[in-house]
Scaffold this active site. Structure first.
Site, short mmCIF file in Angstrom:
data_model
loop_
_atom_site.label_atom_id
_atom_site.label_comp_id
_atom_site.label_asym_id
_atom_site.label_seq_id
_atom_site.Cartn_x
_atom_site.Cartn_y
_atom_site.Cartn_z
N SER A 9 0.11 -3.95 -3.14
CA SER A 9 0.22 -5.35 -3.44
C SER A 9 -1.12 -6.06 -3.44
CB SER A 9 1.18 -5.98 -2.42
OG SER A 9 1.85 -7.03 -3.01
N TRP A 25 8.20 -8.97 -10.31
CA TRP A 25 7.09 -9.90 -10.05
C TRP A 25 5.75 -9.25 -10.35
CZ3 TRP A 25 6.72 -14.80 -9.90
CH2 TRP A 25 5.70 -15.47 -9.20
N HIS A 49 9.75 -4.22 -3.71
CA HIS A 49 8.31 -4.27 -3.47
C HIS A 49 8.02 -3.74 -2.06
CE1 HIS A 49 4.36 -5.91 -4.16
NE2 HIS A 49 4.40 -6.63 -3.07
N LYS A 55 -4.68 -4.70 -5.07
CA LYS A 55 -5.68 -5.34 -5.95
C LYS A 55 -7.08 -5.00 -5.40
CE LYS A 55 -2.53 -9.41 -6.07
NZ LYS A 55 -1.43 -9.05 -6.88
#
Ligand code: GCU
Length: 426
Positions: free
Chosen positions: A264, A355, A405, A268
């Site tokens: 998540s 998402w 997620h 990144k």
């Protein structure tokens, strides 16, 4: 349309999307914000990673390394993550604890403090390290940041409790995130695991860049980063590189075989770390989504405006220029993956994590593939998104699994197989 490569990409994108619609059969709507309807994805044009700014095609590896890669890197620094300051801090490492019989004798556990100032005051980070005890050394290692403190990744009572920024008075219990880390499984497969609390580098809230490492780099009278200077994701990636500096000094670790992994927002950071620091031999993006592996120009799931509004500290000031204006972005995230080439990267998505835009994550891998191929690898060995639980194993690997997620044991098993194949060549 600038050139025929762009046309090809657009046409291909449309056909992949059509295929997806047939495959999935419906669009997912799980959020009030952001588009999760595939039919509303606008037509978009991606920059071609193999076309120079002057319009010339990149036709060989030398052109990639000398000309195109630096161009793409500069665009990400300027527009997305911000520049990481070049200043070298007097970083020192100190082994704060070591246990040769951790986890019931299966592991060596170390805690290593990285001090960022000569006086050892100010921000510092603690690297928690598990190494498999009964494997020949030096071992390959996975390294990743954690969300809530080192003590959350295992119930092991020997881990020092981390002071968390967010949960100051009520830290999460020991082992609260153990499922996301699978320490014992990693060790059994002959790998080490290193992790650092992300808040050691920069707390995950909009504090005006006062509490983390940014002030250590300010020029006289500077109080916050310039619009083209790093935000929190950049600082997190910097910390991962400092952990790698430590690994290079630890003879139990094979620093040439380090996989940087993140989930998540921390995914990144992992992908940006892998792009910025070529010493990372492998990269794993677990549902890194917007500003990670997912294409921004698809405007599916989280968008540039949503992420900048909610998390204004993650990216650089200039990234705000692209709020509701992704079309103007001179780069897209497939080029971030391309910066990692030819090193192996695993991109993972989850079906209920719309998402993060699973298709956009897959497409990033797909559109980075020509760079991987130019550099002599197979790239991504698929041209359409696979079905759930049907991982594509190639230098760019990809899977989408059922569920939400998260990082699961299914994900870790795939990463371990991937590392066996592409990191340690077992
Ligand atoms: C939010 C954010 C995402 C991020 C995620 C996470 O959902 O919008 O960009 O990846 O948090 O870090 O869990």
């Amino acid at each position: 349309m600038k050139n025929r490569h762009l046309t090809r990409i657009t046409v291909f994108t449309l056909s992949v999307i059509l295929f997806q619609l047939l495959l999935v059969g419906k669009s997912f709507s799980q959020s009030n914000e952001g588009n999760t309807d595939e039919s509303k994805v606008p037509a978009y044009t991606l920059p071609d990673p193999l076309i120079l700014a002057n319009g010339k095609a990149v036709t060989n590896a030398k052109m990639w390394w000398k000309l195109r890669r630096p161009e793409i890197m500069a665009l990400f620094e300027e527009n997305v993550y911000g520049k990481t300051p070049q200043k070298k801090l007097p970083v020192t490492f100190s082994v704060a604890s070591i246990d040769h019989n951790a986890l019931g004798g299966k592991a060596i556990r170390k805690e290593v403090i990285a001090y960022f100032t000569a006086t050892k005051t100010g921000p510092q980070m603690t690297i928690l390290l598990y190494l498999p005890k009964h494997h020949s050394k030096p071992v390959p290692v996975f390294v990743g940041l954690n969300f809530d403190g080192n003590h959350t990744i295992s119930a092991d009572s020997g881990i020092s409790m981390t002071k968390s920024w967010i949960a100051k008075d009520k830290p999460l219990p020991r082992g609260a995130s153990a499922k996301q880390w699978q320490v014992e499984r990693i060790l059994e497969r002959g790998y080490g695991l290193a992790t650092i609390y992300c808040g050691d580098l920069d707390p995950d809230f909009n504090d005006g860049f006062q509490n983390g490492i940014h002030p250590l780099f300010y020029k006289p009278n500077q109080t916050k980063p310039e619009p083209d200077e790093w935000g929190t994701v950049g600082a997190w990636a910097w910390g991962l590189s400092r952990a790698l500096d430590y690994f290079e000094t630890d003879h139990d670790i094979n620093a040439k075989k380090v996989a940087v992994m993140g989930h998540s927002r921390l995914g990144k950071a992992a992908v940006w770390a892998g792009a910025s620091d070529q010493r990372f031999a492998m990269v794993i993006s677990n549902e890194s989504g917007c500003g990670g592996a997912a294409l921004s120009k698809r405007i599916y799931g989280e968008t540039v405006k949503i992420i900048n509004d909610k998390f204004p500290h993650w990216f650089c000031g200039n990234f705000k220029k692209y709020n509701d204006n992704e079309v103007a972005l001179p780069v897209d995230q497939h080029e971030l993956i391309a910066l990692i080439a030819p090193r192996p990267i695993y991109i993972a998505s989850a079906i209920e994590d719309q998402w993060s835009d699973p298709l956009g994550e897959f497409l990033s891998g797909l559109y980075a593939s020509p760079v991987y191929k130019l550099l002599g690898t197979d790239g991504l060995a698929a041209s359409v998104m696979p079905d759930v639980n049907k991982p594509i194993m190639s230098t760019i690997s990809y899977h989408i699994r059922p569920g939400k997620h998260d990082v699961t044991s299914y994900d870790w098993d795939r990463y371990l197989d991937f590392a066996d194949k592409y990191l340690t060549n077992k």
